[in-house]
Design an enzyme around this catalytic site. Structure first.
Site, PDB file in Angstrom:
ATOM      1  N   GLY A   1      -0.210  14.975  42.125  1.00 58.94           N
ATOM      2  CA  GLY A   1      -0.225  16.298  41.490  1.00 58.94           C
ATOM      3  C   GLY A   1       0.860  16.391  40.447  1.00 58.94           C
ATOM      4  O   GLY A   1       1.306  15.374  39.888  1.00 58.94           O
ATOM      5  N   SER A   2       1.304  17.608  40.186  1.00 56.99           N
ATOM      6  CA  SER A   2       2.258  17.824  39.096  1.00 56.99           C
ATOM      7  C   SER A   2       3.649  17.315  39.469  1.00 56.99           C
ATOM      8  O   SER A   2       4.013  17.247  40.648  1.00 56.99           O
ATOM      9  CB  SER A   2       2.333  19.315  38.778  1.00 56.99           C
ATOM     10  OG  SER A   2       2.823  20.007  39.906  1.00 56.99           O
TER      11      SER A   2
ATOM     12  N   CYS B   1      -4.538  12.864  34.174  1.00 57.78           N
ATOM     13  CA  CYS B   1      -3.088  12.620  34.179  1.00 57.78           C
ATOM     14  C   CYS B   1      -2.679  11.560  33.157  1.00 57.78           C
ATOM     15  O   CYS B   1      -1.631  11.641  32.547  1.00 57.78           O
ATOM     16  CB  CYS B   1      -2.643  12.192  35.573  1.00 57.78           C
ATOM     17  SG  CYS B   1      -3.617  10.820  36.229  1.00 57.78           S
TER      18      CYS B   1
ATOM     19  N   GLU C   1       3.133  18.359  29.279  1.00 55.17           N
ATOM     20  CA  GLU C   1       1.757  18.077  29.701  1.00 55.17           C
ATOM     21  C   GLU C   1       0.930  19.362  29.571  1.00 55.17           C
ATOM     22  O   GLU C   1       1.255  20.377  30.188  1.00 55.17           O
ATOM     23  CB  GLU C   1       1.741  17.600  31.159  1.00 55.17           C
ATOM     24  CG  GLU C   1       0.350  17.219  31.617  1.00 55.17           C
ATOM     25  CD  GLU C   1       0.299  16.714  33.058  1.00 55.17           C
ATOM     26  OE1 GLU C   1       0.974  17.297  33.925  1.00 55.17           O
ATOM     27  OE2 GLU C   1      -0.439  15.741  33.310  1.00 55.17           O
TER      28      GLU C   1
ATOM     29  N   GLY D   1       5.668  17.752  42.924  1.00 56.41           N
ATOM     30  CA  GLY D   1       6.064  16.456  43.476  1.00 56.41           C
ATOM     31  C   GLY D   1       7.536  16.439  43.877  1.00 56.41           C
ATOM     32  O   GLY D   1       7.908  15.892  44.920  1.00 56.41           O
TER      33      GLY D   1
ATOM     34  N   LYS E   1      -5.140  17.362  52.651  1.00 57.51           N
ATOM     35  CA  LYS E   1      -5.153  18.737  52.128  1.00 57.51           C
ATOM     36  C   LYS E   1      -5.711  18.652  50.713  1.00 57.51           C
ATOM     37  O   LYS E   1      -5.002  18.260  49.775  1.00 57.51           O
ATOM     38  CB  LYS E   1      -3.727  19.300  52.118  1.00 57.51           C
ATOM     39  CG  LYS E   1      -3.604  20.805  52.194  1.00 57.51           C
ATOM     40  CD  LYS E   1      -4.212  21.593  51.077  1.00 57.51           C
ATOM     41  CE  LYS E   1      -3.427  21.702  49.808  1.00 57.51           C
ATOM     42  NZ  LYS E   1      -4.164  22.482  48.765  1.00 57.51           N
TER      43      LYS E   1
ATOM     44  N   GLU F   1       2.432  10.400  43.081  1.00 57.05           N
ATOM     45  CA  GLU F   1       1.677  10.047  41.867  1.00 57.05           C
ATOM     46  C   GLU F   1       1.603  11.329  41.040  1.00 57.05           C
ATOM     47  O   GLU F   1       0.891  12.267  41.413  1.00 57.05           O
ATOM     48  CB  GLU F   1       0.249   9.570  42.211  1.00 57.05           C
ATOM     49  CG  GLU F   1       0.132   8.600  43.386  1.00 57.05           C
ATOM     50  CD  GLU F   1       0.823   7.260  43.168  1.00 57.05           C
ATOM     51  OE1 GLU F   1       1.119   6.936  42.014  1.00 57.05           O
ATOM     52  OE2 GLU F   1       1.069   6.561  44.160  1.00 57.05           O
TER      53      GLU F   1
HETATM   54  P1  TAP Z   1      -0.240  20.777  41.620  1.00 59.87           P
HETATM   55  O1  TAP Z   1      -0.134  22.190  41.220  1.00 59.87           O
HETATM   56  O2  TAP Z   1       1.004  19.987  41.744  1.00 59.87           O
HETATM   57  O3  TAP Z   1      -1.056  20.765  43.016  1.00 59.87           O
HETATM   58  C1  TAP Z   1      -1.417  19.567  43.643  1.00 59.87           C
HETATM   59  C2  TAP Z   1      -1.650  19.818  45.112  1.00 59.87           C
HETATM   60  O4  TAP Z   1      -0.424  20.224  45.721  1.00 59.87           O
HETATM   61  C3  TAP Z   1      -2.657  20.921  45.407  1.00 59.87           C
HETATM   62  O5  TAP Z   1      -3.403  20.558  46.541  1.00 59.87           O
HETATM   63  C4  TAP Z   1      -1.752  22.100  45.712  1.00 59.87           C
HETATM   64  O6  TAP Z   1      -2.358  23.080  46.534  1.00 59.87           O
HETATM   65  C5  TAP Z   1      -0.628  21.406  46.446  1.00 59.87           C
HETATM   66  N1  TAP Z   1       0.633  22.150  46.482  1.00 59.87           N
HETATM   67  C6  TAP Z   1       1.075  23.095  45.621  1.00 59.87           C
HETATM   68  N2  TAP Z   1       2.295  23.538  46.003  1.00 59.87           N
HETATM   69  C7  TAP Z   1       2.627  22.863  47.125  1.00 59.87           C
HETATM   70  C8  TAP Z   1       3.749  22.860  47.987  1.00 59.87           C
HETATM   71  N3  TAP Z   1       4.805  23.647  47.771  1.00 59.87           N
HETATM   72  N4  TAP Z   1       3.751  22.023  49.048  1.00 59.87           N
HETATM   73  C9  TAP Z   1       2.701  21.196  49.268  1.00 59.87           C
HETATM   74  N5  TAP Z   1       1.602  21.167  48.501  1.00 59.87           N
HETATM   75  C10 TAP Z   1       1.570  21.967  47.424  1.00 59.87           C
HETATM   76  O7  TAP Z   1      -1.179  19.963  40.613  1.00 59.87           O
HETATM   77  P2  TAP Z   1      -2.625  20.347  40.071  1.00 59.87           P
HETATM   78  O8  TAP Z   1      -2.486  21.446  39.088  1.00 59.87           O
HETATM   79  O9  TAP Z   1      -3.543  20.508  41.217  1.00 59.87           O
HETATM   80  O10 TAP Z   1      -3.057  18.987  39.349  1.00 59.87           O
HETATM   81  C11 TAP Z   1      -2.680  18.648  38.067  1.00 59.87           C
HETATM   82  C12 TAP Z   1      -1.474  17.722  38.061  1.00 59.87           C
HETATM   83  O11 TAP Z   1      -1.740  16.536  38.828  1.00 59.87           O
HETATM   84  C13 TAP Z   1      -1.157  17.226  36.664  1.00 59.87           C
HETATM   85  O12 TAP Z   1       0.243  17.238  36.488  1.00 59.87           O
HETATM   86  C14 TAP Z   1      -1.684  15.794  36.659  1.00 59.87           C
HETATM   87  O13 TAP Z   1      -1.084  14.961  35.710  1.00 59.87           O
HETATM   88  C15 TAP Z   1      -1.385  15.377  38.068  1.00 59.87           C
HETATM   89  N6  TAP Z   1      -2.213  14.229  38.478  1.00 59.87           N
HETATM   90  C16 TAP Z   1      -1.619  13.010  38.670  1.00 59.87           C
HETATM   91  C17 TAP Z   1      -2.407  11.902  39.006  1.00 59.87           C
HETATM   92  C18 TAP Z   1      -1.762  10.559  39.181  1.00 59.87           C
HETATM   93  S1  TAP Z   1      -2.610   9.375  39.927  1.00 59.87           S
HETATM   94  N7  TAP Z   1      -0.564  10.304  38.761  1.00 59.87           N
HETATM   95  C19 TAP Z   1      -3.780  12.058  39.168  1.00 59.87           C
HETATM   96  C20 TAP Z   1      -4.345  13.316  38.968  1.00 59.87           C
HETATM   97  C21 TAP Z   1      -3.546  14.403  38.632  1.00 59.87           C
HETATM   98  P3  TAP Z   1      -3.286  24.278  45.959  1.00 59.87           P
HETATM   99  O14 TAP Z   1      -4.580  24.036  46.571  1.00 59.87           O
HETATM  100  O15 TAP Z   1      -2.632  25.537  46.439  1.00 59.87           O
HETATM  101  O16 TAP Z   1      -3.286  24.172  44.468  1.00 59.87           O
END
Ligand code: TAP
Length: 496
Positions: free
Chosen positions: A243-244, A299, A399, A248, A190, A265
């Protein structure tokens, strides 16, 4: 001529963007309802670049079923045969290098110098690394137990589900799925609704590379519909979420209820300690690059700069000069060093944080402002910022995910470490000092998945990368341990 034409988007990229995009299930493109689409924008201009049909619950069920059926044959292939498919995918990515780099730059707003110099080649390396590792690492471990013939026998789990964020769609996709595939699992992905394009292009190349039906599946749509259904599906045997920290926790809870083992992660709020004996030019170069690379939407970037009092002014002068020199513009322009924020939502999030931080007493050494580069007047651009103050400020603690850092000072080593540990994120920190004994000592003491010395953002295959506390749980990526994360251990024993 629109802005994209002015940027010389290649015919291959344009043809992909104009094609009928949707979910990829059992090696077929699926558009259950062509009216229900995600409209994908170029964040540099807000121009619509693609329309991706959203998957629904039935699409997800079909994808999991396809992966479930494909598992039997895929898992029984010798590792070396799976490696042949993976190397073919790597070859296809190399042949389509410019196209995938353009698609990724355009979707996220990334500077093309970075997608060509880092994202795309590093992703290809990931495929080759795990393809080769899988042929070299033993799946079984013999156990030396008295009066017994015994071993740990490792087998792939089955269908692995993956949910990815929007900031590094191509790299995170490969870091996630490639070790799982190499180990013999099948996958359902996804991607983020905001940035699904490179994932769909990789799926297209996998199909062209001859991957069997059902081994790789992508279901497009939102996290609340597709993501949440994926992580509690009864036929999913392993989950991985990037993701966040907030989402998570929800995914960890859903997986826990369904007893699906899950890798998480998560977010970060990296610290960099700069000692008075550091090479300040190097520290300024590394840390300015850390917050401008991918427009700070990284991240593991260092956004808490903890600088020894005696050198704070000199360091500040050097780093501000570097931040001011970054060329901001359209991601596809060859001379762009930093593109826009990936979305209006993220732009507003960063601006809100800066406003709140200043209202709480932070001083803006360099204020972050909305920008309108020529030809990109509607894009989500902003300039890098540097705030300073004490470590109680919201911009030190949370963050932000933008080109912004917060500087605070310390007197001695213990105070610096106390500031690092004053919040619960633990993804990536760094320490800058010419005294390597001290740097190593401090790096060893930081409670964090990844601790770097005289550099920030250090990646290599074979070097495990993962977070602790608010930053993650359950494994990490990029190392032999990641490969074993996708193999389930069971024992075989015979009394003698
Ligand atoms: P999130 O808002 O957590 O979204 C990540 C993914 O989860 C998206 O595909 C999102 O779908 C999906 N999602 C949202 N709610 C969900 C639920 N209830 N059930 C299942 N899936 C759900 O993060 P973001 O804003 O995309 O990314 C930024 C975050 O990722 C930051 O906190 C960053 O630090 C972290 N990150 C961590 C790493 C590692 S390796 N640790 C790497 C990159 C980023 P949608 O398509 O609807 O948004």
């Amino acid at each position: 001529m629109n802005t994209l034409e002015a940027m010389h988007l290649s015919e291959a990229s344009q043809a992909f963007l104009d094609s009928e995009l949707g979910s990829f299930v059992n090696n077929e493109w699926v558009r259950p309802d062509a009216e229900s689409v995600s409209v994908i924008q170029d964040p540099c201009t807000t121009e619509v670049i693609a329309r991706v049909a959203k998957g629904n619950q039935s699409t997800l069920n079909e994808a999991v079923e396809a992966a479930h059926l494909a598992f039997n044959d895929w898992s029984r292939l010798p590792a070396v045969e799976r490696a042949v498919y993976l190397h073919r995918l790597a070859d296809a990515l190399e042949r389509n290098f410019d196209t995938i780099a353009e698609i990724e730059s355009l979707d996220v707003g990334k500077a093309i110098v970075n997608t060509k110099g880092f994202d795309i080649p590093f992703g290809v390396d990931c495929i080759r690394y795990f393809a080769d590792l899988a042929t070299a690492l033993p799946a079984d471990t013999p156990l030396a137990i008295k009066n017994m013939e015994a071993k740990i026998h490792r087998v792939p789990y089955g269908v692995c589900g993956f949910v990815f964020p929007w900031n590094f769609p191509y790299n995170l996709l490969l870091w996630g799925i490639i070790p799982a595939l190499a180990a013999g699992n099948t996958v359902v992905i996804k991607p983020a609704e905001l940035t699904p394009l490179s994932t769909l292009f990789v799926a297209k190349l996998a199909q062209e590379a001859g991957f069997p039906k059902g081994v790789i599946n992508v279901v497009t749509g939102s996290g609340s519909v597709i993501g949440s259904a994926l992580c509690s599906h009864p036929k999913v045997k392993r989950m991985s979420f990037t993701g966040s920290s907030e989402v998570g926790k929800q995914i960890g809870e859903a997986c826990g209820r369904a007893l699906i083992p899950c890798k998480l992660e998560l977010g970060g709020k990296g610290a960099a300690i700069v000692f008075e004996d550091a090479d300040l030019d190097l520290a300024a170069e590394q840390l300015s690059a850390a917050i401008t690379f991918n427009t700070g939407q990284v991240c593991c970037t260092a956004t808490r700069w903890i600088v020894q009092e005696s050198v704070a002014d000199t360091f500040t002068e050097k780093v501000v000069a570097k931040l001011k020199a970054v060329k901001i513009g359209h991601g596809l322009a060859a001379d762009t060093g930093m593109g826009p924020m990936a979305s209006e939502k993220q732009l507003n999030t960063v601006i809100d944080y800066l406003e709140t931080g200043k209202a709480q007493g932070a001083k803006a050494i360099l204020d972050g402002e909305r920008l309108q580069p020529s030809g990109c007047e509607k894009g989500y651009f902003m300039s890098p910022s540097l705030l300073s103050g004490d470590s109680s400020n919201i911009c030190f603690k949370e963050e932000i995910f933008g080109p912004s850092a917060y500087l605070t000072t310390f007197k001695d080593e213990e105070e610096a470490l106390a500031q690092v540990h004053s919040i619960d994120y633990g993804l990536a920190n760094s320490v800058f000092s010419e005294d390597l004994d001290k740097a190593r000592r401090v790096a060893d003491r930081m409670i964090c998945g990844n601790n770097w010395i005289n550099a920030h953002n250090v990646f290599a295959y074979g070097l495990p990368y993962g977070g602790v506390n608010l930053s993650g749980l359950g494994g990490g990526v990029n190392s032999p341990e990641t490969y074993y994360d996708y193999l389930r251990p069971q024992t075989v024993a015979r009394p003698l």
